[in-house]
Scaffold this motif. Sequence first.
Motif, PDB file in Angstrom:
ATOM      1  N   UNK A  21       0.826  -1.215   0.000  1.00 20.38           N
ATOM      2  CA  UNK A  21       0.000   0.000   0.000  1.00 20.38           C
ATOM      3  C   UNK A  21       0.858   1.261   0.000  1.00 20.38           C
ATOM      4  N   UNK A  22       1.908   1.265   0.792  1.00 16.43           N
ATOM      5  CA  UNK A  22       2.787   2.437   0.852  1.00 16.43           C
ATOM      6  C   UNK A  22       3.421   2.690  -0.511  1.00 16.43           C
ATOM      7  N   UNK A  23       3.897   1.634  -1.169  1.00 17.45           N
ATOM      8  CA  UNK A  23       4.494   1.794  -2.506  1.00 17.45           C
ATOM      9  C   UNK A  23       3.452   2.311  -3.507  1.00 17.45           C
ATOM     10  N   UNK A  24       2.274   1.716  -3.505  1.00 16.17           N
ATOM     11  CA  UNK A  24       1.213   2.124  -4.429  1.00 16.17           C
ATOM     12  C   UNK A  24       0.815   3.584  -4.190  1.00 16.17           C
ATOM     13  N   UNK A  25       0.554   3.928  -2.922  1.00 12.89           N
ATOM     14  CA  UNK A  25       0.169   5.306  -2.600  1.00 12.89           C
ATOM     15  C   UNK A  25       1.271   6.283  -2.984  1.00 12.89           C
ATOM     16  N   UNK A  26       2.521   5.903  -2.771  1.00 13.42           N
ATOM     17  CA  UNK A  26       3.639   6.755  -3.145  1.00 13.42           C
ATOM     18  C   UNK A  26       3.674   7.028  -4.641  1.00 13.42           C
ATOM     19  N   UNK A  27       3.365   5.996  -5.443  1.00 15.79           N
ATOM     20  CA  UNK A  27       3.321   6.167  -6.894  1.00 15.79           C
ATOM     21  C   UNK A  27       2.210   7.123  -7.305  1.00 15.79           C
ATOM     22  N   UNK A  28       1.072   7.036  -6.639  1.00 10.11           N
ATOM     23  CA  UNK A  28      -0.096   7.836  -7.009  1.00 10.11           C
ATOM     24  C   UNK A  28      -0.108   9.231  -6.373  1.00 10.11           C
ATOM     25  N   UNK A  29       0.425   9.350  -5.145  1.00  8.20           N
ATOM     26  CA  UNK A  29       0.308  10.599  -4.389  1.00  8.20           C
ATOM     27  C   UNK A  29       1.630  11.322  -4.154  1.00  8.20           C
ATOM     28  N   UNK A  30       2.723  10.695  -4.480  1.00  5.36           N
ATOM     29  CA  UNK A  30       4.016  11.292  -4.205  1.00  5.36           C
ATOM     30  C   UNK A  30       4.412  11.094  -2.753  1.00  5.36           C
ATOM     31  N   UNK A  31       5.450  11.799  -2.345  1.00  2.53           N
ATOM     32  CA  UNK A  31       5.943  11.673  -0.974  1.00  2.53           C
ATOM     33  C   UNK A  31       4.851  12.089   0.012  1.00  2.53           C
ATOM     34  N   UNK A  32       4.671  11.270   1.045  1.00  2.00           N
ATOM     35  CA  UNK A  32       3.597  11.499   2.003  1.00  2.00           C
ATOM     36  C   UNK A  32       4.160  11.723   3.398  1.00  2.00           C
ATOM     37  N   UNK A  33       3.539  12.646   4.113  1.00  2.00           N
ATOM     38  CA  UNK A  33       3.901  12.868   5.507  1.00  2.00           C
ATOM     39  C   UNK A  33       3.089  11.901   6.369  1.00  2.00           C
ATOM     40  N   UNK A  34       3.750  11.310   7.339  1.00  2.14           N
ATOM     41  CA  UNK A  34       3.076  10.383   8.249  1.00  2.14           C
ATOM     42  C   UNK A  34       3.718  10.521   9.623  1.00  2.14           C
ATOM     43  N   UNK A  35       2.864  10.621  10.624  1.00  5.47           N
ATOM     44  CA  UNK A  35       3.376  10.736  11.994  1.00  5.47           C
ATOM     45  C   UNK A  35       2.379  10.124  12.966  1.00  5.47           C
ATOM     46  N   UNK A  36       2.855   9.254  13.833  1.00  3.28           N
ATOM     47  CA  UNK A  36       2.038   8.680  14.901  1.00  3.28           C
ATOM     48  C   UNK A  36       2.476   9.323  16.207  1.00  3.28           C
ATOM     49  N   UNK A  37       1.529   9.549  17.105  1.00  5.08           N
ATOM     50  CA  UNK A  37       1.885  10.100  18.402  1.00  5.08           C
ATOM     51  C   UNK A  37       0.784   9.833  19.407  1.00  5.08           C
ATOM     52  N   UNK A  38       1.120  10.045  20.667  1.00  4.78           N
ATOM     53  CA  UNK A  38       0.174   9.825  21.762  1.00  4.78           C
ATOM     54  C   UNK A  38       0.235  11.009  22.716  1.00  4.78           C
ATOM     55  N   UNK A  39      -0.889  11.315  23.314  1.00  4.21           N
ATOM     56  CA  UNK A  39      -1.010  12.351  24.332  1.00  4.21           C
ATOM     57  C   UNK A  39      -1.523  11.640  25.577  1.00  4.21           C
ATOM     58  N   UNK A  40      -0.838  11.821  26.702  1.00  5.92           N
ATOM     59  CA  UNK A  40      -1.264  11.097  27.907  1.00  5.92           C
ATOM     60  C   UNK A  40      -1.723  12.040  29.008  1.00  5.92           C
ATOM     61  N   UNK A  41      -2.615  11.535  29.834  1.00  5.33           N
ATOM     62  CA  UNK A  41      -3.058  12.186  31.072  1.00  5.33           C
ATOM     63  C   UNK A  41      -2.439  11.375  32.191  1.00  5.33           C
ATOM     64  N   UNK A  42      -1.684  12.037  33.047  1.00  2.41           N
ATOM     65  CA  UNK A  42      -0.961  11.326  34.098  1.00  2.41           C
ATOM     66  C   UNK A  42      -1.346  11.827  35.479  1.00  2.41           C
ATOM     67  N   UNK A  43      -1.424  10.895  36.387  1.00  2.00           N
ATOM     68  CA  UNK A  43      -1.609  11.177  37.804  1.00  2.00           C
ATOM     69  C   UNK A  43      -0.340  10.678  38.468  1.00  2.00           C
ATOM     70  N   UNK A  44       0.542  11.616  38.831  1.00  2.09           N
ATOM     71  CA  UNK A  44       1.919  11.290  39.196  1.00  2.09           C
ATOM     72  C   UNK A  44       2.551  10.614  37.989  1.00  2.09           C
ATOM     73  N   UNK A  45       3.057   9.414  38.110  1.00  6.26           N
ATOM     74  CA  UNK A  45       3.652   8.744  36.952  1.00  6.26           C
ATOM     75  C   UNK A  45       2.690   7.789  36.250  1.00  6.26           C
ATOM     76  N   UNK A  46       1.529   7.564  36.823  1.00  6.79           N
ATOM     77  CA  UNK A  46       0.579   6.611  36.252  1.00  6.79           C
ATOM     78  C   UNK A  46      -0.202   7.244  35.105  1.00  6.79           C
TER      79      UNK A  46
END
Length: 136
Positions: A21-46
């Motif tokens: 899929x990445x190769x196919x999308x790259x051929x059709x859409x060009x270079x793509x930006x992709x980023x995964x991330x998480x935002x956490x709510x913490x109580x002390x370290x938990x």
Amino acid sequence: MPAITTERTIGKTKRAVLGGLIRYNGEKLGKQKYRRFAISLRDNDAIVGGIVGEVWMTVLFIQLFWIEERFRGKGHGTALMEKIEEEARRFGAVRSYLDTMSIQAPGFYRGCGYEEFGTLDGYPGGVTRHWFTKAL
């Protein structure tokens, strides 16, 4: 002749499908930006809540969102949503989308400015899946 197989472990097939899929999308859409991330709510370290998302090209997909019950209804969820949207904007996102179940938080997402664009019935107990989107 190719054969179709069912597998109990998906790692090898998932890597091959994703790579294709990445190769196919790259051929059709060009270079793509992709980023995964998480935002956490913490109580002390938990970690007592958080959001996991990804930005692909210019769209944020909120994959997972959970807050421990004792921290709900105190504005933490709204703060987490604002933070992930802010982070996504920094990466170039102009839209966000997510899905939730009728037993989870559709009202919460509406309150955060999300508009419903689809539903799917057929889950046990009369539960419905809802898809929401929002311009960032």
